[in-house]
Design a protein around this motif. Structure first.
Motif, PDB file in Angstrom:
ATOM      1  N   ARG A 142      15.688  -0.071  -6.522  1.00 39.49           N
ATOM      2  CA  ARG A 142      15.389  -1.269  -7.305  1.00 39.49           C
ATOM      3  C   ARG A 142      15.318  -0.946  -8.796  1.00 39.49           C
ATOM      4  O   ARG A 142      14.672   0.021  -9.202  1.00 39.49           O
ATOM      5  CB  ARG A 142      14.062  -1.874  -6.864  1.00 39.49           C
ATOM      6  N   ASN A 155       4.712   0.831   2.158  1.00 38.74           N
ATOM      7  CA  ASN A 155       3.853  -0.087   2.918  1.00 38.74           C
ATOM      8  C   ASN A 155       3.937  -1.503   2.354  1.00 38.74           C
ATOM      9  O   ASN A 155       2.919  -2.194   2.241  1.00 38.74           O
ATOM     10  CB  ASN A 155       2.406   0.410   2.924  1.00 38.74           C
ATOM     11  N   SER A 156       5.122  -1.907   1.964  1.00 39.83           N
ATOM     12  CA  SER A 156       5.411  -3.249   1.419  1.00 39.83           C
ATOM     13  C   SER A 156       4.818  -3.482   0.041  1.00 39.83           C
ATOM     14  O   SER A 156       4.884  -4.599  -0.469  1.00 39.83           O
ATOM     15  CB  SER A 156       4.926  -4.344   2.383  1.00 39.83           C
ATOM     16  N   ARG A 157       4.213  -2.452  -0.549  1.00 40.35           N
ATOM     17  CA  ARG A 157       3.636  -2.605  -1.893  1.00 40.35           C
ATOM     18  C   ARG A 157       4.563  -1.963  -2.914  1.00 40.35           C
ATOM     19  O   ARG A 157       4.908  -0.791  -2.794  1.00 40.35           O
ATOM     20  CB  ARG A 157       2.271  -1.940  -1.968  1.00 40.35           C
ATOM     21  N   GLU A 158       4.942  -2.775  -3.910  1.00 40.11           N
ATOM     22  CA  GLU A 158       5.862  -2.287  -4.931  1.00 40.11           C
ATOM     23  C   GLU A 158       5.105  -1.670  -6.101  1.00 40.11           C
ATOM     24  O   GLU A 158       4.122  -2.241  -6.576  1.00 40.11           O
ATOM     25  CB  GLU A 158       6.738  -3.433  -5.438  1.00 40.11           C
ATOM     26  N   THR A 159       5.586  -0.525  -6.567  1.00 43.39           N
ATOM     27  CA  THR A 159       5.099   0.059  -7.808  1.00 43.39           C
ATOM     28  C   THR A 159       6.272   0.164  -8.758  1.00 43.39           C
ATOM     29  O   THR A 159       7.304   0.723  -8.398  1.00 43.39           O
ATOM     30  CB  THR A 159       4.488   1.448  -7.582  1.00 43.39           C
ATOM     31  N   GLN A 160       6.129  -0.390  -9.949  1.00 42.85           N
ATOM     32  CA  GLN A 160       7.204  -0.333 -10.938  1.00 42.85           C
ATOM     33  C   GLN A 160       6.925   0.777 -11.952  1.00 42.85           C
ATOM     34  O   GLN A 160       5.786   0.991 -12.353  1.00 42.85           O
ATOM     35  CB  GLN A 160       7.367  -1.681 -11.630  1.00 42.85           C
TER      36      GLN A 160
END
Lengths: 115, 114
Positions: B31, B98-103
């Motif tokens: 991404r 775990n479905s958590r996005e970190t940018q």
């Protein structure tokens, strides 16, 4: 359409004081709420995050408080220091299966901590 | 070396010129995002890409285009620059655990359109 509303836009706090930044969201599918910190001349970076299964998360002087019924969450910086002077962004996303998990950011709060 | 790099870091251009801002990452993330930051308006999403063959418009894509040349490279073009495109531009990559996005953000490109 702004799905995450952040306030205040700017904040001045004396050293040692408590800084409080608030965010409100509209989408009830949101279930992950991170905060990002941006120092001048740098890009934002993850500071702390919370899931709605807890009402509070604390990491050092930084605490997130979460109110699911009000659809609000806030960042508290205890004993604020001049080194905390930065722009803070709240964010939200949905981790529910079928969603992308893409973060939606608030408008940002510029914090100045005076010595 | 920085994980997310942006070039140039600063750019001055004239109205009507076409310019390209480049972003490269060594994090191996699929991404990638382009944002612009303006005082009081926060981070506004221009375009995003979830893989090399996936390009999506953000909330303010008019006047911009992007190219995802490879997993590691995502370029933003201003077709015909105008003064209100003067802003700070950020590229970001992200991972999802775990479905958590970190940018992860690059250092930014400061653009001035005269």
């Amino acid at each position: 359409q702004q799905q995450v509303k952040q306030s205040p836009q700017s904040l001045i706090v004396q050293k040692g004081g408590i800084s409080i930044i608030n965010c409100a969201y509209e989408n009830t599918a949101f279930d992950y709420f991170p905060w990002y910190q941006q120092f001048p001349g740098k890009g934002p970076a993850l500071l702390i995050a919370i899931r709605p299964d807890v009402s509070e998360k604390k990491e050092g002087r930084f605490t997130i408080s979460f109110n699911k019924s009000a659809k609000q969450f806030s960042l508290h910086i205890m004993d604020s220091q001049p080194g905390d002077s930065a722009t803070y962004f709240c964010a939200a996303s949905s981790t529910v299966s079928g969603n992308t998990g893409k973060l939606i950011f608030g408008q940002g709060t510029t914090l100045q901590v005076k010595p | 070396d920085a994980d997310v790099t942006q070039t140039p870091r600063n750019r001055i251009t004239k109205t009507g010129k076409r310019i390209m801002l480049e972003c490269s990452q060594t994090k191996g993330h699929d991404r990638m995002y382009w944002y612009r930051q303006d005082p009081g308006l926060g981070l506004r999403l221009i375009y995003y890409s979830f893989d090399v063959k996936d390009i999506n418009k953000g909330e303010i894509s008019d006047g911009y285009s992007v190219s995802r040349q490879a997993q590691a490279k995502f370029s933003l073009s201003l077709e015909s620059a105008i003064p209100n495109q003067t802003a700070l531009y950020f590229c970001a990559t992200s991972d999802v655990t775990n479905s958590r996005e970190t940018q992860y953000f690059g250092p930014g490109t400061r653009l001035l359109v005269l």
